[in-house]
Design a protein around this motif. Sequence first.
Motif, PDB file in Angstrom:
ATOM      1  N   LEU A 191     -42.929  42.066 -12.862  1.00 32.50           N
ATOM      2  CA  LEU A 191     -42.839  40.731 -13.092  1.00 32.50           C
ATOM      3  C   LEU A 191     -44.196  39.805 -12.786  1.00 32.50           C
ATOM      4  O   LEU A 191     -44.905  39.233 -13.625  1.00 32.50           O
ATOM      5  N   SER A 192     -44.587  40.162 -11.595  1.00 27.62           N
ATOM      6  CA  SER A 192     -45.637  39.363 -11.383  1.00 27.62           C
ATOM      7  C   SER A 192     -47.032  39.824 -12.104  1.00 27.62           C
ATOM      8  O   SER A 192     -47.866  39.241 -12.301  1.00 27.62           O
TER       9      SER A 192
ATOM     10  N   LEU B  37     -49.983  37.203 -18.451  1.00 26.63           N
ATOM     11  CA  LEU B  37     -49.545  36.097 -19.129  1.00 26.63           C
ATOM     12  C   LEU B  37     -50.650  34.904 -18.846  1.00 26.63           C
ATOM     13  O   LEU B  37     -51.268  34.155 -19.723  1.00 26.63           O
ATOM     14  N   ILE B  38     -51.001  34.845 -17.582  1.00 26.90           N
ATOM     15  CA  ILE B  38     -51.631  33.609 -17.086  1.00 26.90           C
ATOM     16  C   ILE B  38     -53.057  33.713 -17.788  1.00 26.90           C
ATOM     17  O   ILE B  38     -53.788  32.759 -18.298  1.00 26.90           O
TER      18      ILE B  38
ATOM     19  N   MET C  35     -46.693  38.596 -15.576  1.00 31.49           N
ATOM     20  CA  MET C  35     -47.161  36.972 -15.064  1.00 31.49           C
ATOM     21  C   MET C  35     -48.497  36.778 -15.233  1.00 31.49           C
ATOM     22  O   MET C  35     -49.097  35.864 -15.833  1.00 31.49           O
ATOM     23  N   ALA C  36     -49.106  37.666 -14.368  1.00 30.58           N
ATOM     24  CA  ALA C  36     -50.722  37.492 -14.158  1.00 30.58           C
ATOM     25  C   ALA C  36     -51.508  37.764 -15.642  1.00 30.58           C
ATOM     26  O   ALA C  36     -52.228  36.830 -15.865  1.00 30.58           O
TER      27      ALA C  36
ATOM     28  N   MET D  48     -53.275  32.780 -21.098  1.00 33.83           N
ATOM     29  CA  MET D  48     -53.235  31.450 -21.269  1.00 33.83           C
ATOM     30  C   MET D  48     -54.436  31.029 -21.295  1.00 33.83           C
ATOM     31  O   MET D  48     -55.126  30.081 -22.096  1.00 33.83           O
ATOM     32  N   ASP D  49     -55.287  31.520 -20.079  1.00 33.19           N
ATOM     33  CA  ASP D  49     -56.592  31.017 -20.058  1.00 33.19           C
ATOM     34  C   ASP D  49     -57.613  31.237 -21.273  1.00 33.19           C
ATOM     35  O   ASP D  49     -58.330  30.362 -21.872  1.00 33.19           O
TER      36      ASP D  49
ATOM     37  N   MET E 226     -56.382  31.451 -24.259  1.00 33.39           N
ATOM     38  CA  MET E 226     -55.880  30.511 -25.414  1.00 33.39           C
ATOM     39  C   MET E 226     -56.541  29.220 -24.810  1.00 33.39           C
ATOM     40  O   MET E 226     -56.694  28.611 -25.876  1.00 33.39           O
ATOM     41  N   LEU E 227     -56.621  28.646 -23.879  1.00 32.67           N
ATOM     42  CA  LEU E 227     -57.301  27.497 -23.656  1.00 32.67           C
ATOM     43  C   LEU E 227     -58.570  27.428 -23.987  1.00 32.67           C
ATOM     44  O   LEU E 227     -59.235  26.479 -24.660  1.00 32.67           O
TER      45      LEU E 227
ATOM     46  N   ALA F 292     -39.994  42.922  -9.139  1.00 32.09           N
ATOM     47  CA  ALA F 292     -41.005  41.800  -8.643  1.00 32.09           C
ATOM     48  C   ALA F 292     -42.394  42.184  -8.992  1.00 32.09           C
ATOM     49  O   ALA F 292     -43.095  41.494  -9.790  1.00 32.09           O
TER      50      ALA F 292
END
Lengths: 1010, 331
Positions: B218-219, B225-226, B222-223, B229-230, B232-233, B215
């Motif tokens: 993964l987390s 990845l987020i 994930m963080a 994403m930011d 990327m935005l 976990a």
Amino acid sequence: MASRFWTAGSDSDEEEVDASEEENSSSEEESSSSSSSSSSGSDSSSDSDSDSDSDSDSDSDDSDAPKKGAARFLAGSDSDSDSDEDRRVVLKSAKDKRFSELTDTCDEIRNKMKINDWSAIQGLFDELNKRLERARKVSEAVGTPRVYVRMCVELEDFLNDTLANKDLKKKMSSTNAKALNTMRQRLKKHNTSDEFAEAVTKFRENPQEDEEEEEEEEESSSSSSESDTDGEREETEKRPAGAAKKKDKLLTMDSAEITYEMVAKKLREIVTSRGRKGTDKQEQLREIVTSRGRKGTDKQEQVEMLQFLANVAKGVPQKLEVLLQLVGSLFDLSPGISNYMKVGLWKRCMLVMLEIMDTLQANEAIVLDDSAEPSEERTAEPVAGEDGKVRVWGNLVAFVERLDDEMFKSLQVIDPHTHEYMARLRDEPVFLALSQKVHDYLARIGDVRNQPKVALRLIEHFYYKTDAVYDAMRKLTMLQQEEAAASAAAHPEGAVAAASAAAETAAAANTSNEPGEEQTADDKVALPVPLDFSMDESSTAAMKRLVGIVFTHGDERAKARAMLCTIYHKALHGDFHSARDMLLMSHLQDNVMLMDISTQILYNRSMAQLGLAAFRLGLISEAHSCLQELYGSGHIKELLAQGMAMGKFQDKTPEQELLEKRRQMPFHMHISMELLESSCLISAMLLEVPAMASSPLSVKKRVISKSFHRILDTYNRQTFTGPPETVRDHIMAATRALMRGDWSGAYGAVSALTVWQLVPQRESVLDMLKKQLKEEALRTYLFSYSAQYRSLSLDQLCTMFEMDEKAVYSIVSKMMIAEDLHGSWDQPTRTIVMHSIEATKVQSLAGQFADKATLMVELNERAYAFRTGGLRDDDDMGGGGGGRRGGRRGQDGQWEDDGGHGGRGRGRGPRLGAARMGLGQGGQDFGGHRRGGGGGGRGDRGGFRASGFSSNMTSGLPDRFQRRGPYRQQANPNMQALGSISRPGGGVGGGPGGGSYNRPLGGDRRDRGL
Amino acid sequence: MATVADLLKRPDVKETVLKTVQLDGQVVLKIMQHCDGAQPSIVTGQLLGLDVGQTMEVTDCFPFPSPEDDGDSSTNYQLDMMRCLREVNVDNNTVGWYQSSVLGQYQTQEMIETFISYHDSIKKCVCIVYDPQRQQRGQLGLRAIRLKDSFIELFKEQKLTGKDLREAGVGWRDVFVEVPIKIHHSSLAQALIADLNPAPGATAGDLERLSLANAGYLSKTMANLIECMDDMLAEQGKVSMYHRNVARQQQQMAAWLQKRNQENIARRAAGEEPLPEEDPVLFKPIPEPSALDQYLVTSQIAGYCDMLGAAAEKGMAKMYLVQAAQKAAQH
């Protein structure tokens, strides 16, 4: 050169001489008339002015100019008689001074015209304009003084002459020529401007008559306001003479009116026909009627005339006619729609109206009818028709409405914290009595067209009154009646005589100029409540009776207004449910946008009152949905017409401001802003705090009340929070306590509000609040801290929140059913066993990531649409937007009302929309999965949401009831409907008309977007 | 002659295609030691070796001092180190560098810049990225990275706008290339390993591999990845802003042109010289934002996704295993 100067000068001189000749001739007339009248000092003083004019003109000597002032003065003092001097001093007010200044300047200009000194003229003209402004300020008169107009015309003529004279122009000095040109332009602009163009053309058309009028004006202390000075004069005449001596009065009238040939003739007729009766009077009346509304008629004179005629009229119908005309004339005395009618005048009108009503009551054969032929076409006394009825022309309803409007206006203007306001409010019973009488009368003659109008007026006097106020009013009425009865007993000549006497005094009072005097006179006017008037036992009964009439006979607007009034009234009396039902069944919220602004305001008021009623009953979510759009708009003051908003961002034109001012509610009709604010914020708090506690992690929180959030944010940002002072502070303090689950702290903060004193059922409201706070505190507590417990004892909860077992049990069970609380009851040990299933970090992160991804897809689509160009409009305006919104919310597993719009949006933009739909659904599934995986038994939640989605699509069911699962059960159709009415409720503000009412609110903007 | 030259050239051409990276065992161990010891900070070191045909043989490495020291001493250190190593008869041929990474983060602008600077001297330089955390989870945390040649050319010309990259046909996948790694031991070392590593008995099951606790990993991923994403935005925002600006400018330009046209018509009618219809001063072309960051972020995201996918796959497999084991136990 000099000779040319002379010729130019003499040109103007000729004109001058003409004018002065005219003046002289008219002043001769004047003097002949003034000999018969006891002419006032002001007359002669202005006479002297005009005399001096002619003097100086005939002199026509350049070197004479500096002496002018002195010469004028000498001449003036010469012509003044010593005896008049004293009075003149008394009467020469600031106004007179201004006007003499004006005249002086005019003379100066004339002198300069003679020597062709244009630069000087220019300066003087400026000064003249300035003086005019000042004079206007003082006299408050709207018109332009004749002196001034004449000056303008003279100047223009002279200017044209000068311009025509090419040689002269050439020989002018450069500064002079320049000044001439400037003057030409300015004068052109000036004389053609709206303000003066009319006056100037009129003057040109008929200089003769104007000269006369001007003469008259100058004579009457150079003032422009006719009625004022006339009134003054009459007063001075009347006082020594005494009101009773009618002959004297007539004489004075005669003299005053001598320049108005027509009126004078008629007056002479009156004198001659005094002894006679019948047809002549018809004629006179007709003449008065025709002269009414014409310019140059002396309104005050007419009133006097009519009053006199009323006393001498023979036959009831004729008297009625005279009285009706009298009311009309009295209305004419008030200065227009921007100002309110003087209270004294209003009272006089009331008295006359009451007299009319008494007459009508006494003579049932007479029928007032505005469709009957007007009296002027008849010469003989109207004869009884076949049905034995005498028809008289008149429109009582219009009078009643006008009186009502005037009263409304006066209440708007009068400072509500003075005795004057209270005194004005005391007049209401009389008005009610009158309206009631008119209403009864209309009912008697079966006039169903006008009856609802009066009924509506009455309703609008009743609807906002609480029982206490109504009772007080009723008592006041009875008291006034008793007093009236007592005084009637004391003076056996009867109420009518008393009334007419009062009318006399009122007339005297009204004509006086000094405000102080008027004040005292106003107080003197006694307006007795008719003895045969009785108010209904309760306002509810009155409302019911009147509303019934409006509903049977009224037009659409009247019905809507009556309906709104009823709703307001019911809400005020705590009957929320029937008020709400009425609102929903009438579908008012659908078409209120199409109505006039005052009805929209009434609608807003009703909504506010409805919200307050719901709040008092503890129906928090209803109260919130009623109030939030009103309150959240930030324009609540404007929406309720209880004060002007200090909008920084919209500049209002003066007209808009004036309109808005005219819409304002009088103070006694106000709904307490503070109470509204407290109710709205408290209901928002009660709804919002548990909602916030239930989903602290979710990124996009469902916002129930934006304004509440805004306030909370600012409150939280404060570095130091002192003890609460304002309503907001109190409620924010309560919010903080409630967030901790500390209900007693919250209750303490809320109950410390002072507004509860305004609530009639204070105790019950506070009890309700306490109960609500406890419940919400329990819910909040469970939301926030259930994760920290493995098990929770029921008894402990009971003691913590001081609630009985049953209540706690039901709340906790509801939360369990709604999956808000992950636990189950363990009956034997009386505990709640928690199943802690907090979403893991990965899960919440995954959710977050999904949000981001959706956002990105959305942006990509937008960028793509931008590139391709064609889809942009669709995308930005609505279809795509709705779909997108839907999609995004789908990710979160939370739906807003937009769901329906989203659906519609998809319909519009098929290609992109379809993609989005898929995405939204994907998100939905994802949400379901996420929760399913994490929460074991929570898998069905996604399904529930999904069903919520579909219902949103189809029926627009307000998701308030979906979100708050436990309340779903108690959501009856009405409540749901109420949920959905809140949107138009807020949108009320929009509509035709000016000001901020145009601003679309909340829902309807979205609708327009689509 | 020409053919001889061709022949001489051909192997050269072939050589440029690097097929594998061959790491010596000691290099791997050295890298691991250095990077593990320096956790969580990121450290780098020099790779030494030989470029043999299609393989890059990395025979030795040495760590760079931590970046806190000033640049002068580090370059000196490098030279000193090289000299020393030569003295002990080690390959002193720089072939690239290694660096540690945290959870697969390596696609950065600096990385590319370093690559370019290495590329000037060493055409086929590689970078070994070592991820200690990955290694701890029982996976080989090593990967050999190269830049694609086409990209290098573009980068050198600074043609990195979306248009340029599109025209060159370079996608985000074409920035970095992963080269397969081959670990090579000397025969002696192999013998030693064989000797050291006894065959696992049935009792000595490698139970650690069955751990389901991923976990945290993964987390974290994930963080990250987020975060990506930011980024990327943000990049997306830049692009759309650019498009908007361009559109606005075009509008202005059109308006201007129209005005100028009308003016010219009027002038022509009046017999005057028409004004030029081009005005380069007034409308400067708006620079298109670089697409490099997007590419990097995208490949970073792809990397994360791969990692997540792998982790999830493993987790699922383990779950099934556990399920089966439970079932077996019940029976």
